[in-house]
Enzyme design. Sequence first.
Site, short mmCIF file in Angstrom:
data_model
loop_
_atom_site.label_atom_id
_atom_site.label_comp_id
_atom_site.label_asym_id
_atom_site.label_seq_id
_atom_site.Cartn_x
_atom_site.Cartn_y
_atom_site.Cartn_z
N ALA A 95 75.04 -31.05 -65.94
CA ALA A 95 73.90 -31.10 -66.87
C ALA A 95 73.58 -32.52 -67.34
O ALA A 95 72.63 -32.72 -68.11
CB ALA A 95 74.18 -30.22 -68.08
N GLY A 96 74.36 -33.51 -66.87
CA GLY A 96 74.15 -34.88 -67.36
C GLY A 96 72.79 -35.42 -66.96
O GLY A 96 72.14 -34.92 -66.05
N ARG A 101 71.38 -43.61 -64.63
CA ARG A 101 71.56 -44.78 -63.75
C ARG A 101 71.09 -44.54 -62.32
O ARG A 101 70.96 -45.46 -61.53
CB ARG A 101 73.03 -45.23 -63.78
N GLN A 109 73.20 -26.13 -70.89
CA GLN A 109 73.54 -27.02 -72.00
C GLN A 109 72.22 -27.61 -72.51
O GLN A 109 71.62 -28.45 -71.84
CB GLN A 109 74.49 -28.12 -71.53
N ASP A 160 79.59 -34.81 -60.33
CA ASP A 160 79.20 -36.07 -59.67
C ASP A 160 80.41 -36.75 -59.02
O ASP A 160 80.40 -37.94 -58.76
CB ASP A 160 78.52 -37.03 -60.67
N GLY A 202 87.52 -43.48 -67.02
CA GLY A 202 88.46 -43.38 -68.12
C GLY A 202 89.86 -43.78 -67.65
O GLY A 202 90.27 -43.42 -66.56
N ASN A 249 91.19 -41.49 -64.73
CA ASN A 249 90.92 -40.05 -64.81
C ASN A 249 89.82 -39.71 -63.78
O ASN A 249 88.70 -40.20 -63.87
CB ASN A 249 90.44 -39.74 -66.25
N ARG A 271 60.35 -28.97 -31.37
CA ARG A 271 59.99 -28.85 -32.79
C ARG A 271 60.35 -27.47 -33.34
O ARG A 271 60.65 -26.55 -32.59
CB ARG A 271 58.50 -29.17 -32.94
N TYR A 287 45.01 -25.04 -30.67
CA TYR A 287 44.42 -25.22 -32.00
C TYR A 287 42.92 -25.46 -31.85
O TYR A 287 42.50 -26.43 -31.20
CB TYR A 287 45.11 -26.41 -32.68
C1 UD1 Z 1 83.71 -38.99 -67.01
C2 UD1 Z 1 84.98 -38.99 -67.87
C3 UD1 Z 1 85.87 -40.14 -67.44
C4 UD1 Z 1 86.20 -40.03 -65.97
C5 UD1 Z 1 84.93 -39.92 -65.15
C6 UD1 Z 1 85.26 -39.60 -63.72
C7 UD1 Z 1 84.24 -38.09 -69.99
C8 UD1 Z 1 83.88 -38.39 -71.39
N1 UD1 Z 1 84.61 -39.14 -69.25
O1 UD1 Z 1 83.01 -40.19 -67.30
O2 UD1 Z 1 87.07 -40.14 -68.19
O3 UD1 Z 1 86.96 -41.15 -65.56
O4 UD1 Z 1 84.07 -38.88 -65.64
O5 UD1 Z 1 84.11 -39.69 -62.90
O6 UD1 Z 1 84.25 -36.95 -69.58
N2 UD1 Z 1 77.73 -33.88 -67.98
C9 UD1 Z 1 77.20 -32.72 -68.51
N3 UD1 Z 1 76.80 -32.72 -69.81
C10 UD1 Z 1 76.91 -33.82 -70.60
C11 UD1 Z 1 77.45 -34.99 -70.04
C12 UD1 Z 1 77.86 -35.00 -68.72
O7 UD1 Z 1 77.09 -31.70 -67.83
O8 UD1 Z 1 76.53 -33.72 -71.79
C13 UD1 Z 1 78.17 -33.87 -66.55
C14 UD1 Z 1 77.44 -34.87 -65.69
O9 UD1 Z 1 76.33 -34.25 -65.03
C15 UD1 Z 1 78.51 -35.28 -64.68
C16 UD1 Z 1 79.82 -35.07 -65.41
O10 UD1 Z 1 79.53 -34.24 -66.51
O11 UD1 Z 1 78.46 -34.48 -63.53
C17 UD1 Z 1 80.45 -36.38 -65.87
O12 UD1 Z 1 79.59 -37.00 -66.79
P1 UD1 Z 1 79.35 -38.57 -66.81
O13 UD1 Z 1 78.43 -38.87 -67.93
O14 UD1 Z 1 78.98 -39.07 -65.47
O15 UD1 Z 1 80.81 -39.06 -67.20
P2 UD1 Z 1 81.49 -40.46 -66.88
O16 UD1 Z 1 80.97 -41.48 -67.81
O17 UD1 Z 1 81.41 -40.75 -65.44
CA CA Z 2 80.18 -39.96 -63.76
#
Ligand code: UD1
Ligand code: CA
Length: 458
Positions: free
Chosen positions: A11-12, A16, A74, A103, A139, A169, A331, A385
């Site tokens: 849901a992010g 970027r 979300q 991701d 992280g 992480n 095709r 055609y």
């Molecule tokens: C996150 C971790 C980090 C880890 C990294 C690995 C957290 C706070 N940090 O960071 O420790 O090293 O992944 O790649 O978790 N998403 C949602 N809803 C939200 C925010 C994010 O669904 O409100 C989803 C995003 O679509 C994505 C995933 O969660 O698929 C990770 O979110 P992202 O913001 O990319 O986290 P990172 O900063 O990469």
């Molecule tokens: Ca990420």
Amino acid sequence: MSTKAAVILAAGKGVRMRSGLSKVLHRICGKELVRHVVDAAKGAGYDRFVVIVSPTNHAAVRDLLTDTVDYAVQSDTLGTGHAVLQAKDLLRGVGTVAVLNGDVPLVRPETLRSLLEHHEARDACATLLTASIDMPGLGRVVRDTDGTIAEIVEERDADESTKAIGEVNVGSYCFNGPWLWDALEKVKPSDGGEYYLPAVVATAVQEGRPPESIEASDPSEALGINDRVQLAEAETILRERIRLHWMKDGVTMPDPSTVYIDADVSLGQDSSILPNTHIRGATSIAERCEIGPNTIVDDARIGSECRVWSSVVEGSELEASVSVGPFTHVRPGSHIAEGVVLGNFAEVNRSTVGRNSKSAHFSYLGDAEVGDDVNIGAGTVTVNYDGVNKQTTRIGDGAFIGCDTMLVAPVEVGEGAQTAAGAVVTKDVPPDALAVGVPARIVDKKKKCSSDGGEDSS
Ligand code: UD1
Ligand code: CA
């Protein structure tokens, strides 16, 4: 009820990526990021899936994954911890809950399986997948002197000594379900107002049950996709993995670095993929084929012992022992039967071509139904055609289409019939008849032979 569920975070905002397309729908090796993650979870033994989507990508993700998974929306992007909480109502009572970042597409099913096995063997409340890799943005895993995990610190919150930690992480976790829902309720927002999933680590530590972890044996599994540079890096890594997989499975590639094979492709033993060849989509290629050089095959099914070189085949099926190319385009919507030859500069579109038929030199077959053992002479065109509608051409078994014939559809050439060179066929040709001239007249084939071809000269 299932006792092993996987929650996939998708849901992010993916800011970027600078894209109108949701980040998790971007593709590597032809397959969307979120589908890589869901499939890895399936391969690891999970049998229930909840994908966390946003109001904006919900419809598109559902179109892709259909009802093979459940969805939780979300509404506000308040962080990964908040995202996971959206699955609570769906997964109440589930014993083991994995959480996988949508991701992070390169995590292997085997790795997720090891994570699950370690988690269940230790009866842990939380088990983390970590990796030793210098990958900025992730992280950091902070450990006590005795090696137990103390906390996960996001890079944006880390001081210099924490940033120097080499263990990160990955973003793939296993949790005890009931414990997770309680722990998430206790997470306080970060300075930036986000509820971080890794913050549950602190709760586990406080309770005297610090998280377990395993380390990914291949650190490239940790690559998370946040921008298009990382998207390309992931594609490069996965492409190499895919090539190695098929070579080990019995496929020859004399110059693998110039071969591009999508994730959903399957290849048969003793097939060769020659240089500069792209095999895309859900293509399957059977045994002992030779594909390439300089070829694109997209969403096609290719039978055994086919040869396709310097050509494009898309959305079509080739039965066994078909030869295509060079410089031919099959095709979408075409079905090419066993033993067919589509030689130089043939174009086939939404057509069927029957067994052992041949079009050896430049031709266009569009909306055509060609029978078995038909010879299509050089320069033949189905005129399908009329500017408004597409019309069908039918050519019966054993027909012989002379060079430069125009078949003005809708039109049918009967079994065993023949068209003379340069004929413009506007009316049906009965079986075994001969069509001659412009516009073509029907003559008796036998009579023509016995009358020394005189009728052809008018
Ligand atoms: C996150 C971790 C980090 C880890 C990294 C690995 C957290 C706070 N940090 O960071 O420790 O090293 O992944 O790649 O978790 N998403 C949602 N809803 C939200 C925010 C994010 O669904 O409100 C989803 C995003 O679509 C994505 C995933 O969660 O698929 C990770 O979110 P992202 O913001 O990319 O986290 P990172 O900063 O990469
Ligand atoms: Ca990420």
